[in-house]
Design a protein around this motif. Structure first.
Motif, PDB file in Angstrom:
ATOM      1  N   LEU A  27       0.200  -0.858   0.024  1.00 27.30           N
ATOM      2  CA  LEU A  27      -0.013   0.040  -0.080  1.00 27.30           C
ATOM      3  C   LEU A  27       1.005   1.212   0.244  1.00 27.30           C
ATOM      4  N   CYS A  28       0.590   2.090  -1.222  1.00 27.26           N
ATOM      5  CA  CYS A  28       1.249   3.641  -1.400  1.00 27.26           C
ATOM      6  C   CYS A  28       0.196   4.560  -0.617  1.00 27.26           C
ATOM      7  N   ASN A  29       1.028   5.384   0.439  1.00 32.43           N
ATOM      8  CA  ASN A  29       0.138   6.721   0.719  1.00 32.43           C
ATOM      9  C   ASN A  29       0.968   8.196  -0.304  1.00 32.43           C
ATOM     10  N   ASN A  30      -0.186   8.351  -0.930  1.00 31.41           N
ATOM     11  CA  ASN A  30      -0.228   9.417  -1.919  1.00 31.41           C
ATOM     12  C   ASN A  30      -0.740  10.823  -1.251  1.00 31.41           C
ATOM     13  N   THR A  31      -0.834  10.831  -0.079  1.00 29.95           N
ATOM     14  CA  THR A  31      -1.904  11.923   0.160  1.00 29.95           C
ATOM     15  C   THR A  31      -0.112  12.717   0.690  1.00 29.95           C
ATOM     16  N   ASN A  32      -0.500  14.279   1.599  1.00 26.76           N
ATOM     17  CA  ASN A  32       0.254  15.156   2.301  1.00 26.76           C
ATOM     18  C   ASN A  32       0.511  14.448   3.906  1.00 26.76           C
ATOM     19  N   THR A  33      -0.608  13.685   4.269  1.00 30.86           N
ATOM     20  CA  THR A  33      -0.390  13.549   5.369  1.00 30.86           C
ATOM     21  C   THR A  33      -0.300  12.280   5.694  1.00 30.86           C
ATOM     22  N   ARG A  34       0.493  11.858   7.198  1.00 32.74           N
ATOM     23  CA  ARG A  34       0.069   9.993   7.815  1.00 32.74           C
ATOM     24  C   ARG A  34      -0.997   9.567   7.394  1.00 32.74           C
ATOM     25  N   VAL A  35      -1.208   8.734   7.124  1.00 30.68           N
ATOM     26  CA  VAL A  35      -2.132   7.768   6.845  1.00 30.68           C
ATOM     27  C   VAL A  35      -1.728   6.097   7.768  1.00 30.68           C
ATOM     28  N   SER A  36      -2.878   5.960   9.064  1.00 31.15           N
ATOM     29  CA  SER A  36      -3.235   4.802   9.491  1.00 31.15           C
ATOM     30  C   SER A  36      -4.091   3.735   8.509  1.00 31.15           C
ATOM     31  N   VAL A  37      -3.082   2.356   8.282  1.00 30.57           N
ATOM     32  CA  VAL A  37      -3.746   1.007   7.680  1.00 30.57           C
ATOM     33  C   VAL A  37      -4.122   0.024   8.647  1.00 30.57           C
ATOM     34  N   GLU A  50      -6.323  -7.198  10.640  1.00 25.77           N
ATOM     35  CA  GLU A  50      -5.098  -6.978  11.469  1.00 25.77           C
ATOM     36  C   GLU A  50      -4.470  -5.328  11.280  1.00 25.77           C
ATOM     37  N   GLY A  51      -3.762  -4.796  11.920  1.00 27.25           N
ATOM     38  CA  GLY A  51      -3.640  -3.170  11.751  1.00 27.25           C
ATOM     39  C   GLY A  51      -2.382  -3.000  13.160  1.00 27.25           C
ATOM     40  N   TRP A  52      -2.021  -1.492  12.911  1.00 24.46           N
ATOM     41  CA  TRP A  52      -2.301  -1.055  12.061  1.00 24.46           C
ATOM     42  C   TRP A  52      -0.728  -0.997  11.358  1.00 24.46           C
ATOM     43  N   TRP A  53      -0.635  -0.083  10.018  1.00 26.83           N
ATOM     44  CA  TRP A  53       0.469   0.073   9.994  1.00 26.83           C
ATOM     45  C   TRP A  53       0.952   2.070   9.885  1.00 26.83           C
ATOM     46  N   ASN A  54       1.536   2.555   9.832  1.00 25.11           N
ATOM     47  CA  ASN A  54       1.360   3.925  10.267  1.00 25.11           C
ATOM     48  C   ASN A  54       2.304   4.474   8.336  1.00 25.11           C
ATOM     49  N   LEU A  55       1.456   4.772   7.878  1.00 21.42           N
ATOM     50  CA  LEU A  55       2.498   5.406   6.023  1.00 21.42           C
ATOM     51  C   LEU A  55       2.689   7.544   6.449  1.00 21.42           C
ATOM     52  N   ARG A  56       3.568   7.364   6.301  1.00 25.89           N
ATOM     53  CA  ARG A  56       4.187   8.910   6.143  1.00 25.89           C
ATOM     54  C   ARG A  56       4.078   9.360   5.105  1.00 25.89           C
ATOM     55  N   PRO A  57       3.444  10.459   4.303  1.00 27.01           N
ATOM     56  CA  PRO A  57       3.104  11.140   2.938  1.00 27.01           C
ATOM     57  C   PRO A  57       4.119  10.267   2.078  1.00 27.01           C
ATOM     58  N   THR A  58       3.968  10.389   0.864  1.00 26.31           N
ATOM     59  CA  THR A  58       3.927   9.348   0.333  1.00 26.31           C
ATOM     60  C   THR A  58       5.147   7.951   0.358  1.00 26.31           C
ATOM     61  N   ASP A  79      -6.500   9.249   7.864  1.00 22.40           N
ATOM     62  CA  ASP A  79      -5.499   9.880   7.658  1.00 22.40           C
ATOM     63  C   ASP A  79      -5.402  11.137   9.192  1.00 22.40           C
ATOM     64  N   GLU A  80      -4.637  11.794   9.457  1.00 26.05           N
ATOM     65  CA  GLU A  80      -4.578  12.565  10.663  1.00 26.05           C
ATOM     66  C   GLU A  80      -5.988  13.719  10.760  1.00 26.05           C
ATOM     67  N   ARG A  81      -5.658  14.224   9.644  1.00 27.18           N
ATOM     68  CA  ARG A  81      -7.328  15.023   9.700  1.00 27.18           C
ATOM     69  C   ARG A  81      -8.657  14.131   9.836  1.00 27.18           C
ATOM     70  N   LEU A 132      -3.292   4.734  -2.108  1.00 25.92           N
ATOM     71  CA  LEU A 132      -3.915   6.027  -1.652  1.00 25.92           C
ATOM     72  C   LEU A 132      -3.914   7.540  -2.231  1.00 25.92           C
ATOM     73  N   THR A 133      -4.861   8.175  -2.195  1.00 28.63           N
ATOM     74  CA  THR A 133      -4.714   9.719  -2.973  1.00 28.63           C
ATOM     75  C   THR A 133      -5.675  10.322  -2.347  1.00 28.63           C
ATOM     76  N   ASP A 134      -5.347  11.095  -1.720  1.00 27.88           N
ATOM     77  CA  ASP A 134      -6.544  12.913  -1.087  1.00 27.88           C
ATOM     78  C   ASP A 134      -7.338  12.565  -1.490  1.00 27.88           C
ATOM     79  N   PRO A 135      -8.805  12.493  -2.283  1.00 27.93           N
ATOM     80  CA  PRO A 135     -10.126  12.409  -2.430  1.00 27.93           C
ATOM     81  C   PRO A 135     -10.574  13.811  -2.977  1.00 27.93           C
ATOM     82  N   ASN A 136      -9.537  14.832  -1.883  1.00 28.03           N
ATOM     83  CA  ASN A 136     -10.354  16.697  -1.913  1.00 28.03           C
ATOM     84  C   ASN A 136      -8.977  16.939  -2.672  1.00 28.03           C
TER      85      ASN A 136
END
Length: 141
Positions: A27-37, A50-58, A79-81, A132-136
């Motif tokens: 899984l790739c985090n293509n957003t500008n915030t940290r994501v938990s998966v 199972e979880g959590w993986w915490n991925l920093r942006p990109t 995400d953090e927001r 994962l991309t930011d829908p906004n």
């Protein structure tokens, strides 16, 4: 002498043969915030989430190593927001690190009930990467 040259040529060819590609679920985090998966899947008999993986942006992370064992996988991310990537396949989770057998009676077993989105990897896929991309986010120009 001819035999030795042939063996050397075969060994040399084997040394430069391309390495086999890794087969993983990533899984790739293509957003500008940290994501938990979190991820969920079945072996055809039993469910596991199972979880959590915490991925920093990109960043990208391997969630499952080795060739895929199923056609369908399920992912939940936040995400953090407060943004979420979710769906209608409900699995058991908790706030801290978890590994839960089964997807039924989550509340009775002390877990949360969380909606995961489905990933169809196809019948013959050996590896898969979710982006994962930011829908906004505004589309790139």
């Amino acid at each position: 002498m001819v035999r030795r040259a042939f063996v050397s040529a075969v060994l040399l060819a084997a040394a430069f043969a391309p390495a086999s590609a890794r087969a993983d679920f990533r899984l790739c985090n293509n957003t500008n915030t940290r994501v938990s998966v979190a991820i969920a899947y079945t072996d055809g008999k039993a469910w596991l989430s199972e979880g959590w993986w915490n991925l920093r942006p990109t960043a990208c992370e391997t969630l499952l190593r080795g060739p895929l064992a199923a056609q369908f996988y399920y992912v939940y991310a936040m995400d953090e927001r407060g943004g979420e990537w979710k769906g209608k396949a409900f699995m058991c989770t908790r706030d801290r690190e978890f590994r839960v057998d089964g997807r039924e009676d989550c509340f009775a077993r002390g877990y949360e009930r969380t909606g995961f989105f489905e990933i169809d990897t196809g019948r013959d896929a050996k590896s898969w990467t979710v982006q994962l991309t930011d829908p906004n986010a505004a589309p790139a120009q």
